[in-house]
Design a protein around this motif. Structure first.
Motif, PDB file in Angstrom:
ATOM      1  N   ARG A  18      42.452  25.155  35.929  1.00  0.00           N
ATOM      2  CA  ARG A  18      41.983  24.742  36.987  1.00  0.00           C
ATOM      3  C   ARG A  18      40.521  24.572  37.135  1.00  0.00           C
ATOM      4  O   ARG A  18      39.952  23.692  37.528  1.00  0.00           O
ATOM      5  CB  ARG A  18      42.294  25.456  38.271  1.00  0.00           C
ATOM      6  CG  ARG A  18      42.230  24.945  39.543  1.00  0.00           C
ATOM      7  CD  ARG A  18      42.896  25.520  40.729  1.00  0.00           C
ATOM      8  NE  ARG A  18      42.410  26.805  41.136  1.00  0.00           N
ATOM      9  CZ  ARG A  18      42.553  27.646  41.991  1.00  0.00           C
ATOM     10  NH1 ARG A  18      43.683  27.368  42.816  1.00  0.00           N
ATOM     11  NH2 ARG A  18      41.899  28.728  42.182  1.00  0.00           N
ATOM     12  N   HIS A  22      37.924  21.257  38.178  1.00  0.00           N
ATOM     13  CA  HIS A  22      37.470  21.393  39.356  1.00  0.00           C
ATOM     14  C   HIS A  22      35.808  20.816  39.266  1.00  0.00           C
ATOM     15  O   HIS A  22      35.295  20.971  38.387  1.00  0.00           O
ATOM     16  CB  HIS A  22      37.108  23.001  39.660  1.00  0.00           C
ATOM     17  CG  HIS A  22      36.422  23.201  40.930  1.00  0.00           C
ATOM     18  ND1 HIS A  22      37.010  22.708  42.230  1.00  0.00           N
ATOM     19  CD2 HIS A  22      35.260  23.945  41.458  1.00  0.00           C
ATOM     20  CE1 HIS A  22      36.257  23.229  43.221  1.00  0.00           C
ATOM     21  NE2 HIS A  22      35.132  23.714  42.744  1.00  0.00           N
ATOM     22  N   ASP A  27      38.571  14.993  43.877  1.00  0.00           N
ATOM     23  CA  ASP A  27      38.989  15.348  45.359  1.00  0.00           C
ATOM     24  C   ASP A  27      39.083  14.189  46.299  1.00  0.00           C
ATOM     25  O   ASP A  27      40.015  14.388  47.135  1.00  0.00           O
ATOM     26  CB  ASP A  27      38.039  16.540  45.886  1.00  0.00           C
ATOM     27  CG  ASP A  27      38.368  17.861  45.155  1.00  0.00           C
ATOM     28  OD1 ASP A  27      38.313  17.750  43.979  1.00  0.00           O
ATOM     29  OD2 ASP A  27      37.762  18.861  45.844  1.00  0.00           O
ATOM     30  N   ALA A  30      42.693  12.599  45.758  1.00  0.00           N
ATOM     31  CA  ALA A  30      43.579  13.412  46.199  1.00  0.00           C
ATOM     32  C   ALA A  30      43.682  13.459  47.559  1.00  0.00           C
ATOM     33  O   ALA A  30      44.816  13.747  48.057  1.00  0.00           O
ATOM     34  CB  ALA A  30      43.283  14.909  45.498  1.00  0.00           C
ATOM     35  N   ASN A  31      42.555  13.321  48.193  1.00  0.00           N
ATOM     36  CA  ASN A  31      42.506  13.420  49.630  1.00  0.00           C
ATOM     37  C   ASN A  31      43.185  12.202  50.153  1.00  0.00           C
ATOM     38  O   ASN A  31      43.953  12.280  51.361  1.00  0.00           O
ATOM     39  CB  ASN A  31      41.033  13.947  50.205  1.00  0.00           C
ATOM     40  CG  ASN A  31      41.080  15.334  50.604  1.00  0.00           C
ATOM     41  OD1 ASN A  31      41.240  15.839  51.505  1.00  0.00           O
ATOM     42  ND2 ASN A  31      40.278  15.811  49.470  1.00  0.00           N
ATOM     43  N   THR A  55      38.187  27.830  42.702  1.00  0.00           N
ATOM     44  CA  THR A  55      38.209  26.399  42.242  1.00  0.00           C
ATOM     45  C   THR A  55      39.504  25.637  42.842  1.00  0.00           C
ATOM     46  O   THR A  55      39.851  24.625  42.265  1.00  0.00           O
ATOM     47  CB  THR A  55      38.318  26.242  40.779  1.00  0.00           C
ATOM     48  OG1 THR A  55      39.428  27.241  40.243  1.00  0.00           O
ATOM     49  CG2 THR A  55      37.067  27.135  40.129  1.00  0.00           C
ATOM     50  N   GLU A  56      39.805  25.804  44.290  1.00  0.00           N
ATOM     51  CA  GLU A  56      40.807  25.126  44.802  1.00  0.00           C
ATOM     52  C   GLU A  56      40.398  24.013  44.981  1.00  0.00           C
ATOM     53  O   GLU A  56      39.132  23.690  45.439  1.00  0.00           O
ATOM     54  CB  GLU A  56      41.516  26.086  45.912  1.00  0.00           C
ATOM     55  CG  GLU A  56      42.306  26.969  45.894  1.00  0.00           C
ATOM     56  CD  GLU A  56      42.405  27.988  47.080  1.00  0.00           C
ATOM     57  OE1 GLU A  56      43.192  28.947  46.923  1.00  0.00           O
ATOM     58  OE2 GLU A  56      41.650  27.751  48.172  1.00  0.00           O
ATOM     59  N   ILE A  57      41.245  22.546  44.861  1.00  0.00           N
ATOM     60  CA  ILE A  57      40.880  21.426  45.485  1.00  0.00           C
ATOM     61  C   ILE A  57      40.933  21.642  46.912  1.00  0.00           C
ATOM     62  O   ILE A  57      41.251  22.383  47.656  1.00  0.00           O
ATOM     63  CB  ILE A  57      42.176  20.598  45.238  1.00  0.00           C
ATOM     64  CG1 ILE A  57      41.616  18.951  45.400  1.00  0.00           C
ATOM     65  CG2 ILE A  57      43.343  20.723  45.831  1.00  0.00           C
ATOM     66  CD1 ILE A  57      42.728  17.969  44.607  1.00  0.00           C
ATOM     67  N   ASP A  58      39.857  20.849  47.545  1.00  0.00           N
ATOM     68  CA  ASP A  58      39.160  20.941  48.660  1.00  0.00           C
ATOM     69  C   ASP A  58      39.900  19.762  49.724  1.00  0.00           C
ATOM     70  O   ASP A  58      39.766  18.580  49.736  1.00  0.00           O
ATOM     71  CB  ASP A  58      37.578  20.649  48.926  1.00  0.00           C
ATOM     72  CG  ASP A  58      36.991  20.828  50.255  1.00  0.00           C
ATOM     73  OD1 ASP A  58      37.582  21.050  51.103  1.00  0.00           O
ATOM     74  OD2 ASP A  58      35.878  20.470  50.302  1.00  0.00           O
ATOM     75  N   TYR A 158      45.403  19.632  41.705  1.00  0.00           N
ATOM     76  CA  TYR A 158      44.895  18.712  40.321  1.00  0.00           C
ATOM     77  C   TYR A 158      46.220  18.611  39.744  1.00  0.00           C
ATOM     78  O   TYR A 158      47.179  19.503  39.539  1.00  0.00           O
ATOM     79  CB  TYR A 158      43.814  19.256  39.757  1.00  0.00           C
ATOM     80  CG  TYR A 158      42.576  19.605  40.513  1.00  0.00           C
ATOM     81  CD1 TYR A 158      41.836  18.330  41.113  1.00  0.00           C
ATOM     82  CD2 TYR A 158      42.188  20.801  40.860  1.00  0.00           C
ATOM     83  CE1 TYR A 158      40.600  18.702  41.761  1.00  0.00           C
ATOM     84  CE2 TYR A 158      40.877  21.182  41.546  1.00  0.00           C
ATOM     85  CZ  TYR A 158      40.105  19.899  41.977  1.00  0.00           C
ATOM     86  OH  TYR A 158      39.037  20.241  42.807  1.00  0.00           O
ATOM     87  N   THR A 180      48.690  15.090  44.216  1.00  0.00           N
ATOM     88  CA  THR A 180      47.256  15.546  43.495  1.00  0.00           C
ATOM     89  C   THR A 180      46.574  14.122  43.357  1.00  0.00           C
ATOM     90  O   THR A 180      46.850  13.297  44.134  1.00  0.00           O
ATOM     91  CB  THR A 180      47.771  15.852  42.058  1.00  0.00           C
ATOM     92  OG1 THR A 180      48.122  14.303  41.413  1.00  0.00           O
ATOM     93  CG2 THR A 180      48.914  16.743  41.873  1.00  0.00           C
ATOM     94  N   GLU A 181      45.647  14.158  42.573  1.00  0.00           N
ATOM     95  CA  GLU A 181      44.638  12.736  42.661  1.00  0.00           C
ATOM     96  C   GLU A 181      45.259  11.679  42.133  1.00  0.00           C
ATOM     97  O   GLU A 181      44.958  10.460  42.299  1.00  0.00           O
ATOM     98  CB  GLU A 181      43.399  13.310  41.847  1.00  0.00           C
ATOM     99  CG  GLU A 181      43.424  13.382  40.116  1.00  0.00           C
ATOM    100  CD  GLU A 181      44.119  14.559  39.748  1.00  0.00           C
ATOM    101  OE1 GLU A 181      44.559  15.369  40.543  1.00  0.00           O
ATOM    102  OE2 GLU A 181      44.187  14.573  38.558  1.00  0.00           O
TER     103      GLU A 181
END
Ligand SMILES: Nc1nc2c(c(=O)[nH]1)N(C=O)[C@@H](CNc1ccc(C(=O)N[C@@H](CCC(=O)O)C(=O)O)cc1)CN2
Ligand SMILES: Nc1ncnc2c1ncn2[C@@H]1O[C@H](COP(=O)(O)OP(=O)(O)OP(=O)(O)O)[C@@H](O)[C@H]1O
Length: 187
Positions: A18, A22, A27, A30-31, A55-58, A158, A180-181
């Motif tokens: 991850r 990151h 991101d 993914a959002n 390092t989490e996706i935001d 991710y 995910t993205e």
């Protein structure tokens, strides 16, 4: 090796993977996928996500968009080890303070019961199983919420966090989808 050692090894590998993806510009896409997936649940009025740590996706871009759509947003707080998470109402402009385990939490706010839970994770697999930091918080939370009403569980990650098989034990809950993205996986 017992299951807790196997999970600990899997977590170590997952942190390394991850970290490598990151902050590499994934991101945003993914959002967008997250908003697309959540739009499939128009009846979900209360949505929990999280304040990214390590390092989490935001997910905050999607949270702001959902708030603007009129949804109620909330984030997890830890009441105690071995207990389900509680969720406190969040808004884009609310005052935040440091929580028990390193993530920010709202300084004040109503406690809410989410209809849809966006969960951070270290790894996920094609069956919808996830591995987190090892507190068992999300498993206990899904168990508690689902005893009261149907709740949708969506993992946010991710695509590099996709593994062939997450090590599982009987208390592990399966997600309904992982976003995910590059893809939306439904289980
Ligand atoms: N952003 C975010 N917020 C969240 C969570 C999360 O996973 N992500 N949580 C989801 O649960 C809760 C916080 N849970 C956490 C549980 C353990 C550790 C932790 O640092 N664990 C140690 C190992 C402890 C041990 O050995 O038992 C570690 O990983 O080093 C951190 C957060 C609530 N808020
Ligand atoms: N509903 C439950 N009741 C009792 N024990 C549980 C429950 N859910 C999980 N546990 C226990 O909690 C411990 C940690 O669980 P697990 O390894 O699945 O955490 P995790 O999914 O990595 O963490 P988190 O959900 O906090 O992100 C395990 O020993 C597991 O058996």
């Amino acid at each position: 090796m017992d299951i807790s050692q196997i999970k600990a090894e899997a977590r170590k590998a997952a942190f390394a993977t991850r970290s490598g993806v990151h902050n590499t510009g994934l991101d945003g896409a993914a959002n967008e996928n997250l908003l697309e997936e959540i739009a499939r649940y128009p009846e979900a009025e209360i949505i929990s996500a999280y304040m990214a740590m390590r390092t989490e996706i935001d997910p905050t871009p999607a949270m702001k968009d959902l708030h603007a759509q009129g949804k109620k947003l909330c984030v997890p707080v830890i009441d105690a080890q071995g207990q389900p998470l509680a969720f406190v109402e969040w808004a884009p402009d609310c005052e935040m303070v440091e929580g028990t385990f390193g993530a920010l939490v709202p300084a004040a706010g109503a406690r809410l019961q989410p209809d849809l839970v966006i969960s951070p994770l270290l790894t996920f697999d094609s069956r919808g199983y996830r591995l987190g930091y090892g507190g068992g918080f999300y498993d206990r939370t899904f168990e508690a919420l689902r005893a009261e009403k149907p709740v949708v569980g969506i993992g946010f990650a991710y695509s590099a966090q996709h593994v062939s098989e997450v090590p599982v034990e009987p208390t592990d809950y399966r997600l309904d989808a992982v976003v995910t993205e590059s893809e939306i996986l439904r289980f």
